[in-house]
Design an enzyme around this catalytic site. Structure first.
Site, mmCIF file in Angstrom:
data_model
loop_
_atom_site.group_PDB
_atom_site.id
_atom_site.type_symbol
_atom_site.label_atom_id
_atom_site.label_comp_id
_atom_site.label_asym_id
_atom_site.label_seq_id
_atom_site.Cartn_x
_atom_site.Cartn_y
_atom_site.Cartn_z
ATOM 1 N N CYS A 266 1.072 -1.517 0.637
ATOM 2 C CA CYS A 266 0.185 -0.025 0.027
ATOM 3 C C CYS A 266 0.939 0.961 0.006
ATOM 4 O O CYS A 266 0.569 2.175 -0.878
ATOM 5 C CB CYS A 266 -1.020 -0.431 1.227
ATOM 6 S SG CYS A 266 -2.049 -1.184 1.266
HETATM 7 N N1 LIG Z 1 -2.358 -6.405 0.663
HETATM 8 C C1 LIG Z 1 -2.875 -5.767 1.234
HETATM 9 O O1 LIG Z 1 -2.826 -5.620 2.294
HETATM 10 C C2 LIG Z 1 -3.593 -4.932 -0.622
HETATM 11 C C3 LIG Z 1 -5.107 -4.576 0.719
HETATM 12 C C4 LIG Z 1 -5.396 -3.266 -0.434
HETATM 13 C C5 LIG Z 1 -5.142 -3.969 -1.663
HETATM 14 N N2 LIG Z 1 -4.529 -4.671 -2.363
HETATM 15 C C6 LIG Z 1 -3.960 -4.653 -3.742
HETATM 16 O O2 LIG Z 1 -4.367 -6.008 -3.994
HETATM 17 C C7 LIG Z 1 -3.942 -6.691 -4.593
HETATM 18 C C8 LIG Z 1 -3.526 -8.193 -5.431
HETATM 19 O O3 LIG Z 1 -3.036 -7.624 -3.519
HETATM 20 P P1 LIG Z 1 -2.779 -9.057 -2.997
HETATM 21 O O4 LIG Z 1 -1.633 -8.232 -1.458
HETATM 22 O O5 LIG Z 1 -3.686 -10.112 -2.766
HETATM 23 O O6 LIG Z 1 -1.078 -10.195 -3.400
HETATM 24 P P2 LIG Z 1 -0.482 -10.992 -3.943
HETATM 25 O O7 LIG Z 1 0.269 -11.583 -4.035
HETATM 26 O O8 LIG Z 1 -0.795 -11.587 -2.017
HETATM 27 O O9 LIG Z 1 -1.496 -11.929 -4.333
HETATM 28 C C9 LIG Z 1 -2.431 -11.684 -5.812
HETATM 29 C C10 LIG Z 1 -1.993 -13.188 -6.239
HETATM 30 O O10 LIG Z 1 -2.388 -13.360 -7.710
HETATM 31 C C11 LIG Z 1 -1.601 -14.489 -8.303
HETATM 32 N N3 LIG Z 1 -1.619 -13.989 -9.891
HETATM 33 C C12 LIG Z 1 -0.485 -13.462 -11.049
HETATM 34 N N4 LIG Z 1 -1.464 -13.405 -11.342
HETATM 35 C C13 LIG Z 1 -2.804 -14.069 -11.975
HETATM 36 C C14 LIG Z 1 -3.467 -14.494 -12.595
HETATM 37 N N5 LIG Z 1 -3.158 -14.090 -14.281
HETATM 38 N N6 LIG Z 1 -4.363 -15.230 -12.846
HETATM 39 C C15 LIG Z 1 -5.115 -15.433 -11.321
HETATM 40 N N7 LIG Z 1 -3.753 -15.473 -10.275
HETATM 41 C C16 LIG Z 1 -3.095 -14.614 -10.048
HETATM 42 C C17 LIG Z 1 -1.191 -14.290 -7.102
HETATM 43 O O11 LIG Z 1 -0.141 -16.229 -7.812
HETATM 44 C C18 LIG Z 1 -0.223 -14.157 -5.691
HETATM 45 O O12 LIG Z 1 -1.241 -14.989 -5.446
HETATM 46 C C19 LIG Z 1 -3.020 -5.458 -5.519
HETATM 47 O O13 LIG Z 1 -3.703 -4.525 -6.711
HETATM 48 C C20 LIG Z 1 -2.710 -4.665 -4.167
HETATM 49 O O14 LIG Z 1 -2.546 -3.218 -4.316
HETATM 50 C C21 LIG Z 1 -3.167 -5.104 -1.182
#
Ligand SMILES: NC(=O)c1ccc[n+]([C@@H]2O[C@H](COP(=O)([O-])OP(=O)(O)OC[C@H]3O[C@@H](n4cnc5c(N)ncnc54)[C@H](O)[C@@H]3O)[C@@H](O)[C@H]2O)c1
Length: 425
Positions: A266
């Protein structure tokens, strides 16, 4: 315009910190859920009932599997037949430039299985314009259908706060948007089944910007207190006490605390999505973001400079000193070491010739942590044997009273360790 299909089957693309809790909630309220992820290791462990996200206990994944309505999979074809698809894939920066390749890939997968009447929602944090300018064309081209006419599309930013036991996916209001009225209605109706309150906004760009505003707000305020902490130390003022005092003001003030830098996704990354977009589109710099990046990125160097000074006053050089780092995760009680300032501190100390040891019971893999960092447990013996101990992540399971008492020199970047001998940031 086609009829909006009644929602039975949900595909969540990405089973990470955001996608897994969402998938679990969707199973809980009764949907059939496909959790599609390209990471086969994650899928294997999910299929075995093991969660990689602290906020989702193994027992929740196991119960979801037991319902027969949760299918973690690496097979794209399993997404077929979805009524709602939610994209929760990573949005990193590559050399300072937004990398939307995962959204493009997940969009293409979704497009292959698009049918008239379905709804597609993007949750990944990204710059304003991504939903309409990037995702919609991919969905249209891949499906041969037309967004708005044949199916619904929207953006709903994730607000998940890992490790927060009070504000969860369910009780945190969720901003929803759509590319048109029907899309907004479909997206809003879907999330209303998952969370207590939905907050509709007029379009995806407003929703996309709202998420970046929230994160930029934190980033800038953290930078403000970090810069103040550095000046206060030089002036001999206890910044923590000043923050506590200012926090007694019942209006117009919100406390932020200094630390060794910012990590996770973030704060270090999301605001740069916005500044990149502003520069690209308007040719202008987003000065607040750039200043905050500058201050927060510098904090690991500042922590190391404080340690060097502290060791020096004890007639020790950092070169050859044994330094124990408490915490590798970027955040308390989390196992997430992405962009963690602890990693930067470790690298800087190694570069200065220190023998670096690190204790973090939550971070198992420690991706990005230099191999020469010796992983140890946070024991009193380790603290006593070190020349210096730095508290970087204030996990609840560190016995800070004992560790601070045992350490010959204890630098606390979180203001959590008790004792008169502790040096605070
Ligand atoms: N972690 C947080 O606290 C948080 C909070 C708010 C927003 N976000 C946003 O949410 C989004 C995801 O973040 P996250 O923390 O869950 O990431 P993460 O890395 O934990 O999870 C993302 C998952 O997506 C998978 N992935 C990648 N390409 C893919 C595809 N083409 N098809 C299917 N799966 C695929 C990855 O293997 C991974 O397991 C980001 O944009 C992030 O900025 C995260």
């Amino acid at each position: 315009m086609s009829e909006v299909a009644p929602v039975r089957r949900v595909a969540v693309l990405g089973q990470g910190y955001v996608g897994l809790p969402l998938a679990m909630r969707a199973v809980e309220v009764g949907y059939e859920v496909v959790g599609y992820d390209t990471n086969s290791t994650r899928i294997k462990s999910l299929a075995a009932g093991e969660s990689h996200v602290e906020d989702v206990p193994d027992s929740v994944v196991a119960s979801a599997l037991a319902t027969g309505r949760y299918r973690p999979t690496g097979e794209e074809s399993a997404c077929a037949g979805f009524d709602v698809a939610v994209i929760t894939v990573p949005t990193p920066l590559r050399e300072g430039v937004p990398d939307l390749s995962a959204i493009e890939a997940a969009g293409a997968t979704t497009a292959e299985h698009l049918r008239a009447g379905v709804t597609v929602v993007l949750e990944s944090t990204t710059y304003p314009g991504t939903t309409t300018e990037l995702l919609v064309p991919i969905l249209d081209a891949g499906s041969g259908l037309e967004a708005g006419r044949d199916f619904q599309v929207g953006f709903s930013p994730e607000r998940i706060d890992p490790g927060n036991p009070i504000w969860t996916l369910v009780n945190t209001p969720k901003v929803v948007s759509g590319i048109d009225d029907a899309s907004l209605a479909a997206v809003g109706a879907f999330y209303a089944t998952l969370v207590d309150e939905v907050v509709p906004v007029s379009g995806p760009a407003e929703a996309e910007l709202s998420k970046l505003l929230e994160n930029t707000f934190r980033h800038v305020n953290v930078a403000l207190v970090n810069e103040m902490a550095m000046f206060a130390a030089d002036l001999g003022i206890d910044v923590w006490e000043s923050i506590r005092a200012a926090s007694t003001k019942p209006f117009g003030f919100m406390p932020f605390t200094p630390g060794p830098g910012v990590g996770g996704h973030c704060l270090p990354i999301d605001p740069s999505y916005l500044s990149w977009r502003v520069r690209r589109r308007l040719g202008q710099s987003f000065r607040f973001v750039e200043l905050a990046n500058d201050v927060n990125d510098h904090m690991p160097n500042y922590v190391v400079s404080r340690l060097v000074t502290g060791l020096n006053s004890r007639r020790k050089a950092v070169n050859g000193s044994r330094v124990l780092l408490l915490g590798l995760a970027y955040k308390r009680n989390s196992s997430d070491a992405r962009e963690s300032p602890s990693v930067a501190v470790a690298d800087l100390l190694l570069g200065l010739g220190a023998e670096v040891r690190a204790a973090d019971p939550h971070v198992v893999e420690g991706k990005g942590v230099d191999a020469s960092v010796v992983r140890v447990s946070a024991t009193v013996e380790e603290a006593a044997a070190a020349d210096a101990v730095i508290l970087l992540t204030d996990h609840d399971d560190f016995d800070l009273t004992a560790l601070a008492a045992a350490a010959p020199y204890f630098l606390d970047t979180r203001n959590r360790a008790p004792g008169p001998g502790v040096e605070r940031l």
